[in-house]
Write a protein that holds these residues in place. Sequence first.
Motif, PDB file in Angstrom:
ATOM      1  N   GLN A   1       0.745  -1.209  -0.078  1.00 38.45           N
ATOM      2  CA  GLN A   1      -0.146   0.048   0.142  1.00 38.45           C
ATOM      3  C   GLN A   1       0.858   1.224  -0.013  1.00 38.45           C
ATOM      4  N   GLN A   2       1.997   1.133   0.667  1.00 40.05           N
ATOM      5  CA  GLN A   2       2.849   2.482   0.788  1.00 40.05           C
ATOM      6  C   GLN A   2       4.124   2.424  -0.452  1.00 40.05           C
TER       7      GLN A   2
ATOM      8  N   LEU B   1       5.729   3.648  -3.639  1.00 43.67           N
ATOM      9  CA  LEU B   1       5.391   4.891  -4.302  1.00 43.67           C
ATOM     10  C   LEU B   1       6.207   4.476  -5.759  1.00 43.67           C
TER      11      LEU B   1
ATOM     12  N   ASN C   1      12.905  12.899  -1.243  1.00 42.89           N
ATOM     13  CA  ASN C   1      11.880  13.650  -0.301  1.00 42.89           C
ATOM     14  C   ASN C   1      11.906  15.051  -0.535  1.00 42.89           C
TER      15      ASN C   1
ATOM     16  N   LYS D   1       8.523  16.782   0.428  1.00 41.41           N
ATOM     17  CA  LYS D   1       8.053  16.125   1.448  1.00 41.41           C
ATOM     18  C   LYS D   1       8.972  16.093   2.822  1.00 41.41           C
TER      19      LYS D   1
ATOM     20  N   ALA E   1      10.544  10.850   5.538  1.00 43.90           N
ATOM     21  CA  ALA E   1       9.258  10.417   5.125  1.00 43.90           C
ATOM     22  C   ALA E   1       9.643   8.816   4.537  1.00 43.90           C
ATOM     23  N   ASP E   2       9.169   7.769   4.911  1.00 46.18           N
ATOM     24  CA  ASP E   2       9.726   6.496   4.375  1.00 46.18           C
ATOM     25  C   ASP E   2       8.877   6.147   3.172  1.00 46.18           C
ATOM     26  N   PHE E   3       9.057   5.348   2.188  1.00 46.78           N
ATOM     27  CA  PHE E   3       8.532   4.926   1.441  1.00 46.78           C
ATOM     28  C   PHE E   3       9.173   3.649   0.749  1.00 46.78           C
ATOM     29  N   GLN E   4       8.479   2.595  -0.069  1.00 44.58           N
ATOM     30  CA  GLN E   4       9.049   1.626  -0.741  1.00 44.58           C
ATOM     31  C   GLN E   4       8.746   1.717  -2.371  1.00 44.58           C
TER      32      GLN E   4
END
Length: 435
Positions: free
Chosen positions: A20-21, A23, A218, A223, A227-230
């Motif tokens: 869901q996360q 990017l 980021n 942002k 902020a973390d993302f995959q």
Amino acid sequence: MKLFRLALFALLSPIAAQAQQMLTLEDAIQQGITKQYSIQISRQRERIAANENSLGNAGFLPTITGSANKNYTISGIDQSFFGGLRPPLVQSGVNSNSGNVGMAMAWTLYDGKGMFVLRDRYKELQNLGAKQTESSIENLIALISSTYYDIIRQNLRVNNFKKGLEISNDRLKLAKDRYEVGQGSKVDYYSAQVDYNEDKALLIAQEQSFTNTKIGFNTLLVKDYKADFQIVNTIDLLPKLKLSELKMSALSQNPTLIGAILSKKISDLDTKNLQSQQKPQIDLLAGYNLNSVANGAGFGVEKGSSDVFNYGLRATINIFDGYNQKRRIQNAKINAEIAALQIEDLKNALLSALEKTYVTYENSMNLIQLETENYTIAKQNIDIAFDRFKVGIATSYELREVQRNAVAAETRLIEAKYAAKAAEIELIRLSGNLL
């Protein structure tokens, strides 16, 4: 052109949606274009250029000026008259006032077609503003895309170093067990420990580089820095790009080049505008004034008002101004010539950049094939060398060399893929096809 549309679609489409996360590149680009301050500034400047493009600013519409004033006076009078026609007049604190209300209109009917030139100039300035915004967006898309794949590159390197560390850890355990049961030397055990620590240090440094790249990414997207993302850890390349098609597209679609062409048009219009000022200008003039007076002096007009409406034509022409107008026209023509040279210089630089980037692109594609073969062989050597090390046939030094070769081979493969992708993005940007 169909190839470029397919290329752009593949470039911006998400590779997969595993969480869901996750990017995707498309989401990152949308966020960057929406939030990046430089793009917002470019769009605001584009709005200013659009506001400047109006009939009134070009001089097509009349100017109407209104004015109003009211004057009050307090005076003293001490007058005597010849022949005794009337008695002397002596007064103080005499209040009088007068007022005026009026409107004046001036409407240029002819100015050597200067207003038409100005209208075209403001139109081209608006087009130039739009192209400058487009160029800023394309540059941002290219930067976001290359940074996105740089994150993938950094993460692949982290995973590569982790695999190397796992091999060092297995070797360290085996060397320790052998040393403890008396089948191995202390030198082998210590060597394995040193190599393990070295690989762990490399991993820590690579993880730091990976984190810093994400922070920079980021920042591009405006942002939170942490902020973390995959993202999906694959670098997929588009179908082979053709240099001839890229050159044709660049000469017709590159926004920076188009902006230079628009600047040349504006320079030509500046010359025409100055030339129009050598011709007569005809203005339609009209005005209306209402005057009122209130006199407290006791003689002359006590109260009164008058109104006047006037109209007419005014013709003006610059007969001689010390050759200044001629000098300005000459300079405007020189600026137009400079703009033409800048276009050719930009074309030359653009084609040169395409040639150089395409060489990098082709070399990277060739290296991918070569390093893929090397990495396949290196992985097989790892399995063979470790099995030989377990049974005591291979030495620690031999296993270490095979391990280093495998890590280096995968690192070179990752770098080759990233270099090809970065060159691919740059080629599409130079050809003007990111939008």
